[in-house]
Every structure is written in structure tokens, then in C-alpha cells.
Write a protein that holds these residues in place. Structure first.
Motif, PDB file in Angstrom:
ATOM      1  N   PHE A 231      -0.205  -1.040 -13.065  1.00  0.00           N
ATOM      2  CA  PHE A 231      -1.669  -1.244 -12.439  1.00  0.00           C
ATOM      3  C   PHE A 231      -1.698  -0.462 -11.164  1.00  0.00           C
ATOM      4  CE2 PHE A 231      -2.409  -5.586 -14.184  1.00  0.00           C
ATOM      5  CZ  PHE A 231      -3.738  -5.753 -13.861  1.00  0.00           C
ATOM      6  N   GLN A 232      -0.574  -0.059 -10.543  1.00  0.00           N
ATOM      7  CA  GLN A 232      -0.845   0.887  -9.229  1.00  0.00           C
ATOM      8  C   GLN A 232      -1.049   2.132  -9.786  1.00  0.00           C
ATOM      9  OE1 GLN A 232       3.443   0.006  -8.203  1.00  0.00           O
ATOM     10  NE2 GLN A 232       2.622  -0.535  -6.122  1.00  0.00           N
ATOM     11  N   ALA A 233      -0.889   2.641 -11.056  1.00  0.00           N
ATOM     12  CA  ALA A 233      -1.241   3.932 -11.425  1.00  0.00           C
ATOM     13  C   ALA A 233      -2.425   4.112 -11.895  1.00  0.00           C
ATOM     14  CB  ALA A 233      -0.099   4.334 -12.680  1.00  0.00           C
ATOM     15  N   GLN A 234      -3.116   3.159 -12.201  1.00  0.00           N
ATOM     16  CA  GLN A 234      -4.613   3.066 -12.858  1.00  0.00           C
ATOM     17  C   GLN A 234      -5.624   3.450 -11.605  1.00  0.00           C
ATOM     18  OE1 GLN A 234      -5.486  -0.485 -14.899  1.00  0.00           O
ATOM     19  NE2 GLN A 234      -5.502  -1.757 -13.055  1.00  0.00           N
ATOM     20  N   VAL A 235      -6.261   4.452 -11.995  1.00  0.00           N
ATOM     21  CA  VAL A 235      -7.519   4.586 -11.112  1.00  0.00           C
ATOM     22  C   VAL A 235      -8.997   4.195 -11.598  1.00  0.00           C
ATOM     23  CG1 VAL A 235      -8.836   6.742 -10.073  1.00  0.00           C
ATOM     24  CG2 VAL A 235      -6.437   6.868 -10.609  1.00  0.00           C
ATOM     25  N   HIS A 236      -9.721   3.554 -10.568  1.00  0.00           N
ATOM     26  CA  HIS A 236     -10.807   2.742 -11.089  1.00  0.00           C
ATOM     27  C   HIS A 236     -12.233   3.740 -10.142  1.00  0.00           C
ATOM     28  CE1 HIS A 236     -13.728   0.054 -12.284  1.00  0.00           C
ATOM     29  NE2 HIS A 236     -13.782  -0.639 -11.273  1.00  0.00           N
ATOM     30  N   GLN A 237     -12.811   4.442 -10.927  1.00  0.00           N
ATOM     31  CA  GLN A 237     -13.795   5.222 -10.412  1.00  0.00           C
ATOM     32  C   GLN A 237     -14.767   5.360 -11.525  1.00  0.00           C
ATOM     33  OE1 GLN A 237     -11.366   8.755  -9.369  1.00  0.00           O
ATOM     34  NE2 GLN A 237     -12.329   8.507  -7.187  1.00  0.00           N
ATOM     35  N   PRO A 238     -15.859   4.279 -11.874  1.00  0.00           N
ATOM     36  CA  PRO A 238     -16.648   4.056 -12.848  1.00  0.00           C
ATOM     37  C   PRO A 238     -17.643   5.334 -12.770  1.00  0.00           C
ATOM     38  CG  PRO A 238     -16.539   2.210 -11.834  1.00  0.00           C
ATOM     39  CD  PRO A 238     -15.523   2.935 -10.986  1.00  0.00           C
TER      40      PRO A 238
ATOM     41  N   TYR B  43      -3.742  -2.651  -3.255  1.00  0.00           N
ATOM     42  CA  TYR B  43      -3.020  -3.998  -3.852  1.00  0.00           C
ATOM     43  C   TYR B  43      -3.021  -4.097  -5.117  1.00  0.00           C
ATOM     44  CZ  TYR B  43      -1.810  -4.916   1.062  1.00  0.00           C
ATOM     45  OH  TYR B  43      -1.637  -4.826   2.282  1.00  0.00           O
ATOM     46  N   ASN B  44      -3.502  -3.177  -6.197  1.00  0.00           N
ATOM     47  CA  ASN B  44      -3.339  -3.053  -7.500  1.00  0.00           C
ATOM     48  C   ASN B  44      -2.071  -3.494  -7.794  1.00  0.00           C
ATOM     49  OD1 ASN B  44      -5.963  -3.061  -8.680  1.00  0.00           O
ATOM     50  ND2 ASN B  44      -5.764  -0.795  -9.049  1.00  0.00           N
ATOM     51  N   GLY B  45      -1.770  -4.540  -8.792  1.00  0.00           N
ATOM     52  CA  GLY B  45      -0.463  -4.847  -9.198  1.00  0.00           C
ATOM     53  C   GLY B  45       0.179  -5.796  -8.192  1.00  0.00           C
TER      54      GLY B  45
ATOM     55  N   THR C  74     -12.351   6.351  -2.036  1.00  0.00           N
ATOM     56  CA  THR C  74     -12.916   6.720  -3.695  1.00  0.00           C
ATOM     57  C   THR C  74     -12.818   5.160  -4.415  1.00  0.00           C
ATOM     58  OG1 THR C  74     -10.806   7.132  -4.370  1.00  0.00           O
ATOM     59  CG2 THR C  74     -12.221   9.021  -3.556  1.00  0.00           C
ATOM     60  N   GLU C  75     -12.049   4.392  -3.926  1.00  0.00           N
ATOM     61  CA  GLU C  75     -11.914   3.341  -4.776  1.00  0.00           C
ATOM     62  C   GLU C  75     -12.086   1.719  -4.364  1.00  0.00           C
ATOM     63  OE1 GLU C  75      -8.305   3.421  -7.517  1.00  0.00           O
ATOM     64  OE2 GLU C  75      -7.954   5.575  -6.765  1.00  0.00           O
ATOM     65  N   GLY C  76     -12.029   2.015  -2.987  1.00  0.00           N
ATOM     66  CA  GLY C  76     -11.976   0.833  -2.067  1.00  0.00           C
ATOM     67  C   GLY C  76     -10.553   0.208  -1.526  1.00  0.00           C
TER      68      GLY C  76
ATOM     69  N   PRO D 263       0.853  -1.152  -0.229  1.00  0.00           N
ATOM     70  CA  PRO D 263       0.165   0.121   0.069  1.00  0.00           C
ATOM     71  C   PRO D 263       0.604   1.128  -0.043  1.00  0.00           C
ATOM     72  CG  PRO D 263      -1.082  -1.578   1.566  1.00  0.00           C
ATOM     73  CD  PRO D 263       0.290  -2.316   0.836  1.00  0.00           C
ATOM     74  N   LEU D 264       2.044   1.177   0.512  1.00  0.00           N
ATOM     75  CA  LEU D 264       2.935   2.569   0.768  1.00  0.00           C
ATOM     76  C   LEU D 264       3.401   2.748  -0.677  1.00  0.00           C
ATOM     77  CD1 LEU D 264       4.975   1.879   4.036  1.00  0.00           C
ATOM     78  CD2 LEU D 264       3.080   3.593   3.661  1.00  0.00           C
ATOM     79  N   ASP D 265       3.732   1.464  -1.463  1.00  0.00           N
ATOM     80  CA  ASP D 265       4.405   1.518  -2.670  1.00  0.00           C
ATOM     81  C   ASP D 265       3.319   2.146  -3.628  1.00  0.00           C
ATOM     82  OD1 ASP D 265       6.621   1.321  -4.419  1.00  0.00           O
ATOM     83  OD2 ASP D 265       5.714  -0.701  -5.394  1.00  0.00           O
ATOM     84  N   THR D 266       1.998   1.845  -3.384  1.00  0.00           N
ATOM     85  CA  THR D 266       0.958   2.250  -4.435  1.00  0.00           C
ATOM     86  C   THR D 266       0.725   3.728  -4.271  1.00  0.00           C
ATOM     87  OG1 THR D 266      -0.095   0.066  -4.325  1.00  0.00           O
ATOM     88  CG2 THR D 266      -1.479   2.199  -5.125  1.00  0.00           C
ATOM     89  N   ALA D 267       0.916   4.254  -3.083  1.00  0.00           N
ATOM     90  CA  ALA D 267       0.805   5.489  -2.672  1.00  0.00           C
ATOM     91  C   ALA D 267       1.752   6.237  -3.370  1.00  0.00           C
ATOM     92  CB  ALA D 267       0.603   5.894  -1.327  1.00  0.00           C
TER      93      ALA D 267
END
Length: 318
Positions: free
Chosen positions: A145-152, A78-80, A71-73, A33-37
Motif C-alpha cells: 500500500f505504501q509503495a503504490q502511487v495513485h496518479q490517474p 496514510y496509505n496502508g 501529486t497524490e493528496g 507519513p515518515l514511514d511512507t516516505a
């Protein structure tokens, strides 16, 4: 690495490679999670500068984590992860697991307990470059994966639906070259990271044991790993930001790694190279914690495997 009690000497290169890959996976599981941030902070603002008075979406490491969860859950932290674990099994196993082997090779097989600084730097640079050449596709997919934002609800959808689909899509759309995007930049980055990380850990652990400040156990490993994380944070942050931006970019966005760095400088100013660093502590929180978990796990896994091998050997001869 330096040190080792009589009971724990003698892990083979295979044991070190296995232990390093496994320890890298453990560290990723703990600190992902720290890496994703960090990645979200680094890519923020790459498409266009923020209008005057508009606040950035992500502010600070913990603020970024809270924003992603809200905003995304929480799953998107843990994307990626799967690509990250692929990366560590390929990457950490080579750059960390083969470090001692390369150090002995450059020392021409000399039995000296304390190789020179030049030998250690050369060994760290070599294994870092080897690891990147081998594992670059996994790093590209992890960053995407970490950079993509999922907000439909805002019209923002995921770039890739799965790790396998990401590998296939990148290869199909961008060619095999796309999977090795930013490879030369990553080699430069990892030569720096490996030298600051492994050589710092190696030397500090060696000095602790040499001066009998601690025994070769977990507190010693923790102290050396803490110092390694500190040095790596200071040295590697600007290169890491450019690497993340370039690997996450769409085809044609940048003319190369140098163009990416120049574009960032002209469009966002020098502070762009420290996005995800904002102050020293956020970046150290990620790199420092990763180093501590990885090195402590690496030392312990080696010892467990060696003890297991010795037990098997003693049972065989009984």
C-alpha cells in the motif's frame, strides 16, 4: 524492561502484550507519513535506472512527503495505515510484550535484576522471529500500500483498492506463500532490529536507574528510547531496504531475498542499500521518532492499566 518503582511493579504478561500492541499503534499513527516516505525512497529506481541527467521523483524524507501531498493528496501519506495497525497489534504485542517473559525463561526463572547480555539478545531474537512468523501478511500488505502511487492523470492507478481486497488478491494471485513473502528475510531483519532496539533500551534504562541518574519516569524513558532508535537506525537500514524491495516485488521479479540484494548491488550500486537513509538523519527521524513514541507510550499504558487493575481489586475487597 528494567526498573519500576514499587507502585508500578507487577504488570502481567497479558498487560505487557496489550500495552505493547497499543503503544505500537500510537507510534504508527504519529510517524506513518515518515514511514511512507521511507518506503517510497527505498523502492525508487527498482524497475530501471534513472536516465542520465533525469532527477529522481523523490528526494529526501521531507521532499518525498511534499511531493506525495502535491501529486497524490495528503491522504496517500496514510496509505496502508489499517494494515499497519493490524501489524502493530500482532507484531509489537509479541516482539515487545513477550520480551520480558522470554528473558525470564532463558534466565531459567532466576530472580536476578540484571540478566546477562546473551540472555537479552536471545530473548530479543526469539520474540522478533515469533512476531514475524505471526504477523508477516500484515507487513506485506502495508508495504504494498505504501509503495503504490495513485496518479490517474499519468495512467498510474492503485494496485489495491482496500486492505481486505489486498489480502484477498495476494492470496488468490500469489497463493498463501505470497502473504508470507520475504518472511525469512524479515525474521533476520527483526532479529537484528529487536536486539538493537529492545536490548539497547533495556540496558540504558537499567544503567540510568542503577546509577541514579534519573528516576523511572518519562525523561528516563525518552533518553533510553532515543538511544535505542539511534542504534537500530545504524544496524538495520540495509536489511530494511532489501526487505521492502522484495516484499513489494511482483512474482518472478527476484529469485529470492539474496537475488534481490545482489540485483540491487549490481544495478544500482552499494548506495541502493541506504535509500531512505541518504544521510543518517532521515532514517533516524523515522526510527528514532517511532521508538520514542512507542517506548514512552508503552511505559505509560502499562502503568495506567496496572493502576486500573489495582483500583478494581481494592473496590472488590472494600
Amino acid at each position: 524492561m528494567a526498573g519500576g518503582s514499587a507502585a508500578d511493579l507487577g504488570p502481567t504478561a497479558v498487560v505487557k502484550v496489550f500495552s505493547a500492541g497499543t503503544a505500537g499503534c500510537v507510534a504508527d499513527l504519529v510517524t506513518f507519513p515518515l514511514d511512507t516516505a521511507k518506503v517510497r525512497l527505498q523502492v525508487q529506481g527498482e524497475s530501471k535506472a534513472l536516465p542520465k541527467g533525469q532527477k529522481a521523483t523523490y528526494r529526501g524524507v521531507f521532499g518525498t512527503i511534499i511531493t506525495i501531498v502535491r501529486t497524490e493528496g495528503p491522504r496517500n501519506l496514510y496509505n496502508g495505515l489499517l494494515a499497519g495497525l493490524h501489524r502493530q497489534m500482532c507484531f509489537a504485542s509479541v516482539r515487545i510484550g513477550l520480551y520480558d517473559t522470554m528473558k525470564q525463561l532463558y534466565a531459567h526463572g532466576a530472580e536476578s535484576m540484571y540478566p546477562g547480555l546473551g540472555t537479552r539478545l536471545l530473548a530479543g531474537s526469539t520474540t522478533g522471529a515469533m512476531a514475524v512468523a505471526f504477523a508477516q501478511p500484515t507487513d506485506v500488505v502495508k508495504v504494498r500500500f505504501q509503495a503504490q502511487v495513485h496518479q490517474p492523470e499519468n495512467g498510474s492507478v492503485k494496485r489495491y483498492s482496500s486492505t481486505t481486497e489486498a489480502y484477498r488478491t495476494i492470496a488468490r494471485v500469489e497463493g498463501l506463500k505470497g502473504l508470507w513473502k520475504g518472511c525469512l528475510l524479515n525474521i533476520a531483519r527483526n532479529a537484528i532490529v529487536n536486539c538493537s532496539e529492545l536490548v539497547t533500551y533495556d540496558i540504558i534504562k537499567e544503567q540510568i536507574l542503577k546509577n541514579k541518574l534519573m528516576t523511572d519516569n518519562m525523561p528516563c524513558h525518552f533518553t533510553a528510547a532515543f538511544a535505542a532508535g539511534f542504534c537500530t537506525t545504524v544496524v538495520a537500514s540495509p536489511v530494511d531496504v532489501v526487505k521492502t524491495r522484495f516484499m513489494n516485488s511482483v512474482p518472478g521479479q527476484y529469485g529470492g531475498a539474496a537475488n534481490c540484494a545482489l540485483t540491487m548491488l549490481l544495478r544500482e550500486g552499494p548506495s541502493a542499500f541506504y535509500k531512505g537513509w541518504v544521510s543518517f538523519m532521515p532514517s533516524f527521524l523515522r526510527l528514532g521518532s517511532w521508538n520514542i513514541v512507542m517506548f514512552v507510550s508503552y511505559e505509560q499504558i502499562q502503568r495506567v492499566v496496572v493502576r486500573f487493575q489495582r483500583r478494581l481489586a481494592s473496590e472488590r475487597f472494600d
